[in-house]
Design a protein around this motif. Structure first.
Motif, PDB file in Angstrom:
ATOM      1  N   SER A   1       0.817  -1.216   0.000  1.00 38.18           N
ATOM      2  CA  SER A   1       0.000   0.000   0.000  1.00 38.18           C
ATOM      3  C   SER A   1       0.855   1.274   0.000  1.00 38.18           C
ATOM      4  CB  SER A   1      -0.938   0.006   1.212  1.00 38.18           C
ATOM      5  OG  SER A   1      -0.191   0.054   2.405  1.00 38.18           O
ATOM      6  N   LEU A   2       2.131   1.149   0.305  1.00 34.58           N
ATOM      7  CA  LEU A   2       3.020   2.312   0.362  1.00 34.58           C
ATOM      8  C   LEU A   2       3.643   2.664  -0.988  1.00 34.58           C
ATOM      9  CD1 LEU A   2       4.979   1.406   3.627  1.00 34.58           C
ATOM     10  CD2 LEU A   2       2.990   2.920   3.396  1.00 34.58           C
ATOM     11  N   TRP A   3       3.605   1.741  -1.946  1.00 39.32           N
ATOM     12  CA  TRP A   3       4.361   1.893  -3.187  1.00 39.32           C
ATOM     13  C   TRP A   3       3.463   2.111  -4.395  1.00 39.32           C
ATOM     14  CZ3 TRP A   3       8.604   2.556  -0.820  1.00 39.32           C
ATOM     15  CH2 TRP A   3       8.946   1.774   0.276  1.00 39.32           C
ATOM     16  N   ARG A   4       4.043   2.648  -5.427  1.00 33.59           N
ATOM     17  CA  ARG A   4       3.335   2.767  -6.699  1.00 33.59           C
ATOM     18  C   ARG A   4       2.999   1.364  -7.212  1.00 33.59           C
ATOM     19  NH1 ARG A   4       4.321   7.816  -9.207  1.00 33.59           N
ATOM     20  NH2 ARG A   4       6.065   8.946  -8.295  1.00 33.59           N
ATOM     21  N   PRO A   5       1.938   1.222  -8.009  1.00 35.74           N
ATOM     22  CA  PRO A   5       1.649  -0.077  -8.621  1.00 35.74           C
ATOM     23  C   PRO A   5       2.819  -0.491  -9.528  1.00 35.74           C
ATOM     24  CG  PRO A   5      -0.215   1.419  -8.861  1.00 35.74           C
ATOM     25  CD  PRO A   5       0.921   2.227  -8.312  1.00 35.74           C
ATOM     26  N   MET A   6       3.050  -1.789  -9.656  1.00 34.91           N
ATOM     27  CA  MET A   6       4.188  -2.314 -10.419  1.00 34.91           C
ATOM     28  C   MET A   6       4.197  -1.798 -11.851  1.00 34.91           C
ATOM     29  SD  MET A   6       6.988  -3.898 -10.387  1.00 34.91           S
ATOM     30  CE  MET A   6       6.957  -4.688  -8.803  1.00 34.91           C
ATOM     31  N   GLY A   7       3.056  -1.747 -12.487  1.00 37.21           N
ATOM     32  CA  GLY A   7       2.994  -1.252 -13.867  1.00 37.21           C
ATOM     33  C   GLY A   7       3.466   0.192 -13.976  1.00 37.21           C
ATOM     34  N   GLU A   8       3.086   0.992 -13.008  1.00 36.63           N
ATOM     35  CA  GLU A   8       3.510   2.389 -13.002  1.00 36.63           C
ATOM     36  C   GLU A   8       5.026   2.492 -12.778  1.00 36.63           C
ATOM     37  OE1 GLU A   8       2.537   6.514 -10.573  1.00 36.63           O
ATOM     38  OE2 GLU A   8       1.111   4.845 -10.454  1.00 36.63           O
ATOM     39  N   MET A   9       5.538   1.677 -11.853  1.00 31.72           N
ATOM     40  CA  MET A   9       6.993   1.696 -11.623  1.00 31.72           C
ATOM     41  C   MET A   9       7.741   1.240 -12.873  1.00 31.72           C
ATOM     42  SD  MET A   9       7.892   0.632  -7.725  1.00 31.72           S
ATOM     43  CE  MET A   9       6.734  -0.672  -7.405  1.00 31.72           C
ATOM     44  N   GLN A  10       7.229   0.214 -13.536  1.00 26.51           N
ATOM     45  CA  GLN A  10       7.899  -0.273 -14.748  1.00 26.51           C
ATOM     46  C   GLN A  10       7.909   0.787 -15.835  1.00 26.51           C
ATOM     47  OE1 GLN A  10       5.746  -3.961 -15.288  1.00 26.51           O
ATOM     48  NE2 GLN A  10       7.309  -5.127 -14.203  1.00 26.51           N
ATOM     49  N   SER A  11       6.841   1.577 -15.931  1.00 21.24           N
ATOM     50  CA  SER A  11       6.803   2.630 -16.952  1.00 21.24           C
ATOM     51  C   SER A  11       7.769   3.770 -16.621  1.00 21.24           C
ATOM     52  CB  SER A  11       5.379   3.173 -17.127  1.00 21.24           C
ATOM     53  OG  SER A  11       5.013   3.969 -16.014  1.00 21.24           O
ATOM     54  N   MET A  12       8.197   3.831 -15.382  1.00 24.12           N
ATOM     55  CA  MET A  12       9.133   4.874 -14.952  1.00 24.12           C
ATOM     56  C   MET A  12      10.556   4.344 -14.783  1.00 24.12           C
ATOM     57  SD  MET A  12       6.685   6.729 -12.157  1.00 24.12           S
ATOM     58  CE  MET A  12       7.878   7.972 -11.747  1.00 24.12           C
ATOM     59  N   MET A  13      10.818   3.143 -15.278  1.00 27.95           N
ATOM     60  CA  MET A  13      12.132   2.526 -15.107  1.00 27.95           C
ATOM     61  C   MET A  13      13.252   3.377 -15.706  1.00 27.95           C
ATOM     62  SD  MET A  13      13.528   0.070 -13.631  1.00 27.95           S
ATOM     63  CE  MET A  13      15.111  -0.713 -13.592  1.00 27.95           C
ATOM     64  N   TRP A  14      12.914   4.209 -16.669  1.00 27.35           N
ATOM     65  CA  TRP A  14      13.931   5.069 -17.275  1.00 27.35           C
ATOM     66  C   TRP A  14      14.589   5.965 -16.233  1.00 27.35           C
ATOM     67  CZ3 TRP A  14      13.721  10.335 -16.971  1.00 27.35           C
ATOM     68  CH2 TRP A  14      12.495  10.896 -16.597  1.00 27.35           C
ATOM     69  N   THR A  15      13.860   6.294 -15.154  1.00 29.51           N
ATOM     70  CA  THR A  15      14.456   7.144 -14.120  1.00 29.51           C
ATOM     71  C   THR A  15      15.567   6.402 -13.380  1.00 29.51           C
ATOM     72  OG1 THR A  15      12.801   6.556 -12.432  1.00 29.51           O
ATOM     73  CG2 THR A  15      12.332   8.480 -13.800  1.00 29.51           C
ATOM     74  N   MET A  16      15.415   5.103 -13.197  1.00 24.34           N
ATOM     75  CA  MET A  16      16.474   4.309 -12.574  1.00 24.34           C
ATOM     76  C   MET A  16      17.675   4.208 -13.507  1.00 24.34           C
ATOM     77  SD  MET A  16      15.569   3.717  -9.542  1.00 24.34           S
ATOM     78  CE  MET A  16      16.880   2.617  -9.091  1.00 24.34           C
ATOM     79  N   TRP A  17      17.410   4.025 -14.807  1.00 24.75           N
ATOM     80  CA  TRP A  17      18.525   3.962 -15.766  1.00 24.75           C
ATOM     81  C   TRP A  17      19.279   5.288 -15.787  1.00 24.75           C
ATOM     82  CZ3 TRP A  17      14.886   1.595 -19.919  1.00 24.75           C
ATOM     83  CH2 TRP A  17      14.659   0.252 -19.624  1.00 24.75           C
ATOM     84  N   ALA A  18      18.549   6.391 -15.649  1.00 23.76           N
ATOM     85  CA  ALA A  18      19.204   7.704 -15.589  1.00 23.76           C
ATOM     86  C   ALA A  18      20.069   7.805 -14.331  1.00 23.76           C
ATOM     87  CB  ALA A  18      18.157   8.825 -15.614  1.00 23.76           C
ATOM     88  N   LEU A  19      19.576   7.291 -13.213  1.00 25.38           N
ATOM     89  CA  LEU A  19      20.359   7.273 -11.974  1.00 25.38           C
ATOM     90  C   LEU A  19      21.625   6.435 -12.148  1.00 25.38           C
ATOM     91  CD1 LEU A  19      20.821   7.766  -8.935  1.00 25.38           C
ATOM     92  CD2 LEU A  19      19.327   5.807  -8.514  1.00 25.38           C
ATOM     93  N   TYR A  20      21.493   5.256 -12.752  1.00 23.61           N
ATOM     94  CA  TYR A  20      22.666   4.406 -12.991  1.00 23.61           C
ATOM     95  C   TYR A  20      23.670   5.122 -13.894  1.00 23.61           C
ATOM     96  CZ  TYR A  20      19.537   0.593 -11.460  1.00 23.61           C
ATOM     97  OH  TYR A  20      18.667  -0.207 -10.772  1.00 23.61           O
ATOM     98  N   LEU A  21      23.175   5.840 -14.895  1.00 22.56           N
ATOM     99  CA  LEU A  21      24.060   6.561 -15.810  1.00 22.56           C
ATOM    100  C   LEU A  21      24.808   7.676 -15.079  1.00 22.56           C
ATOM    101  CD1 LEU A  21      25.121   6.969 -18.680  1.00 22.56           C
ATOM    102  CD2 LEU A  21      23.129   8.428 -19.115  1.00 22.56           C
TER     103      LEU A  21
END
Length: 139
Positions: free
Chosen positions: A38-58
């Protein structure tokens, strides 16, 4: 520092963070995340925002080797310096992430501790990888 060594170091940092985040958050802590869903975004929403994690890794792939090279001490063990660097970066990143999130979101303290420990391990591995590949004073 050659261009190829910079690319190899950045690629290693990116890859280690990508794989270790999957292992930590996708597998090892999966149950903890499901228990607090209940604390987190739905998985589908997080997956659609995965580019933000790739930007962090970069960003990490560019900045961490740069910072390592600035503190590199000639004549000292590369592995020792990598461990020292990884622990320092881990302390900086993991403390902020674990305590900051614990402060803002009502997660169990065990989750915050898990984030901290996992981050310390993760960034120590990153530090050693940088030390093995990145040779700041060698061309």
């Amino acid at each position: 520092m050659t261009k190829m060594r910079c690319i190899a170091t950045g690629s290693a940092v990116f890859g280690i963070l990508f794989v270790s985040d999957f292992l930590i958050h996708g597998l090892l802590m999966k149950g903890a995340y499901e228990a607090t869903a209940s604390l987190w975004r739905p998985m589908g929403e997080m997956q659609s925002m995965m580019w933000t994690m790739w930007a962090l890794y970069l960003v990490d792939a560019i900045i961490l080797p740069f910072l390592y090279s600035k503190g590199y001490e000639t004549g000292k063990s590369s592995i020792g310096q990598g461990i020292r660097f990884g622990l320092a970066i881990g302390l900086l990143m993991s403390t902020g992430m674990s305590l900051g999130t614990y402060f803002m979101i009502p997660v169990p303290v065990s989750m915050a501790i898990s984030w901290f420990v996992a981050g310390m391990i993760q960034f120590t591995i990153v530090g050693v990888a940088i030390a093995l590949i990145h040779k700041p004073n060698l061309n």
